[in-house]
Enzyme design. Structure first.
Site, mmCIF file in Angstrom:
data_model
loop_
_atom_site.group_PDB
_atom_site.id
_atom_site.type_symbol
_atom_site.label_atom_id
_atom_site.label_comp_id
_atom_site.label_asym_id
_atom_site.label_seq_id
_atom_site.Cartn_x
_atom_site.Cartn_y
_atom_site.Cartn_z
ATOM 1 N N GLU A 1 0.507 -1.137 -0.131
ATOM 2 C CA GLU A 1 0.033 -0.134 0.087
ATOM 3 C C GLU A 1 1.080 1.306 0.205
ATOM 4 O O GLU A 1 1.581 1.748 0.992
ATOM 5 C CB GLU A 1 -1.111 -0.511 1.071
ATOM 6 C CG GLU A 1 -1.579 0.693 0.889
ATOM 7 C CD GLU A 1 -1.998 1.971 2.647
ATOM 8 O OE1 GLU A 1 -2.828 2.913 3.087
ATOM 9 O OE2 GLU A 1 -2.614 0.595 3.478
ATOM 10 N N ARG B 1 -0.074 10.338 0.412
ATOM 11 C CA ARG B 1 0.566 11.708 1.270
ATOM 12 C C ARG B 1 1.495 12.361 0.861
ATOM 13 O O ARG B 1 1.485 12.861 1.399
ATOM 14 C CB ARG B 1 0.652 10.853 3.123
ATOM 15 C CG ARG B 1 -0.395 10.169 3.596
ATOM 16 C CD ARG B 1 -0.180 9.377 4.312
ATOM 17 N NE ARG B 1 -0.647 8.504 5.099
ATOM 18 C CZ ARG B 1 -0.786 8.335 6.342
ATOM 19 N NH1 ARG B 1 0.467 8.327 6.809
ATOM 20 N NH2 ARG B 1 -1.630 7.477 6.330
ATOM 21 N N THR C 1 -4.817 6.273 1.970
ATOM 22 C CA THR C 1 -5.245 7.594 2.025
ATOM 23 C C THR C 1 -6.263 7.966 1.178
ATOM 24 O O THR C 1 -5.598 9.037 0.506
ATOM 25 C CB THR C 1 -3.713 8.230 2.272
ATOM 26 O OG1 THR C 1 -3.207 7.543 2.885
ATOM 27 C CG2 THR C 1 -4.644 9.630 3.082
ATOM 28 N N LYS D 1 -10.866 -2.054 6.410
ATOM 29 C CA LYS D 1 -9.716 -1.341 6.996
ATOM 30 C C LYS D 1 -11.046 -1.294 8.870
ATOM 31 O O LYS D 1 -11.702 -0.576 8.962
ATOM 32 C CB LYS D 1 -9.231 -0.620 7.270
ATOM 33 C CG LYS D 1 -8.124 0.056 7.240
ATOM 34 C CD LYS D 1 -7.443 1.453 6.397
ATOM 35 C CE LYS D 1 -6.138 2.457 7.449
ATOM 36 N NZ LYS D 1 -5.766 3.048 5.863
#
Length: 220
Positions: free
Chosen positions: A47, A51, A74, A134
């Protein structure tokens, strides 16, 4: 892609290894050797969090590494989903879930691992068909004890806890009946990445891959 289909795919990914590396990549030139090191250590599902400015290029580079499956983390907006898909992400991960984000993932045919922090959020996602979720931010919202409490009333929902998961507590999460894998950043420390110490990262990945995960199979 329906939420049920998405959950079948993300559940299969979560069963491939006990740890999904959560990667914050500053330099896309390091993405491919990093992915090779992690895959070589037995962690094939990666993953890359959106960011940093380098994240999308890093996803593109990692998507070309044999044996690996790279996703984008994200994801917040439909724009994030579209950009991640265009970069080569094969699945998406979000810290939470909104109707807009879920619809964008469906429109892009991107399997989504949506985030939930409460029983109500988990129930709402499962009601839509997302039974693989998640659990975030895991440690901040009660950790192992909180996740264990959800297993009783919500046995049909499975989780990948992320946020504060470390080598010291990962085993406790993985021992839970409703946890298939964990997300963690410890397998790719920033200092090792900066130095390009891929051998050391492979060893960290190998240790993480040896944690007691769940069998690689679908569960209806």
């Amino acid at each position: 892609m329906t939420p049920f289909e998405a959950s079948r795919i993300t559940e299969a990914l979560c069963r491939r290894a006990p740890v999904i590396p959560v990667l914050v990549i500053e330099d896309a030139a390091q993405a491919r050797p990093l992915a090779k090191a992690l895959v070589a250590g037995g962690l094939p599902v990666l993953e890359v969090t959106l960011r940093t400015p380098a994240a999308l290029e890093a996803i593109h580079e990692m998507s070309r590494v044999g044996g690996g499956t790279v996703g984008a983390g994200t994801l917040i907006t439909p724009k994030d989903v579209a950009a991640a898909k265009a970069a080569g992400a094969q699945f998406g991960v979000s810290p939470g879930a909104t109707a807009t984000l879920v619809q964008a993932a469906a429109d892009e045919e991107m399997p989504l691992l949506p985030g939930a922090a409460t029983a109500s959020e988990a129930m709402a996602l499962a009601e839509r068909g997302y039974t693989m979720q998640k659990f975030f931010p895991a440690e901040a919202i009660g950790g192992v004890a909180a996740l264990k409490s959800l297993a009783g009333p919500l046995p049909h929902i499975r989780f990948c806890p992320t946020g504060g998961v470390t080598p010291a507590n990962a085993g406790s999460y993985l021992a839970l009946s409703n946890t298939l894998c964990v997300g963690g950043s410890w397998v790719a420390p920033a200092e090792l990445v900066r130095r390009g110490d891929w051998a050391a990262i492979t060893e960290l990945a190998r240790a993480a891959a040896a944690l007691p995960g769940k069998p690689a199979e679908y569960v209806a």
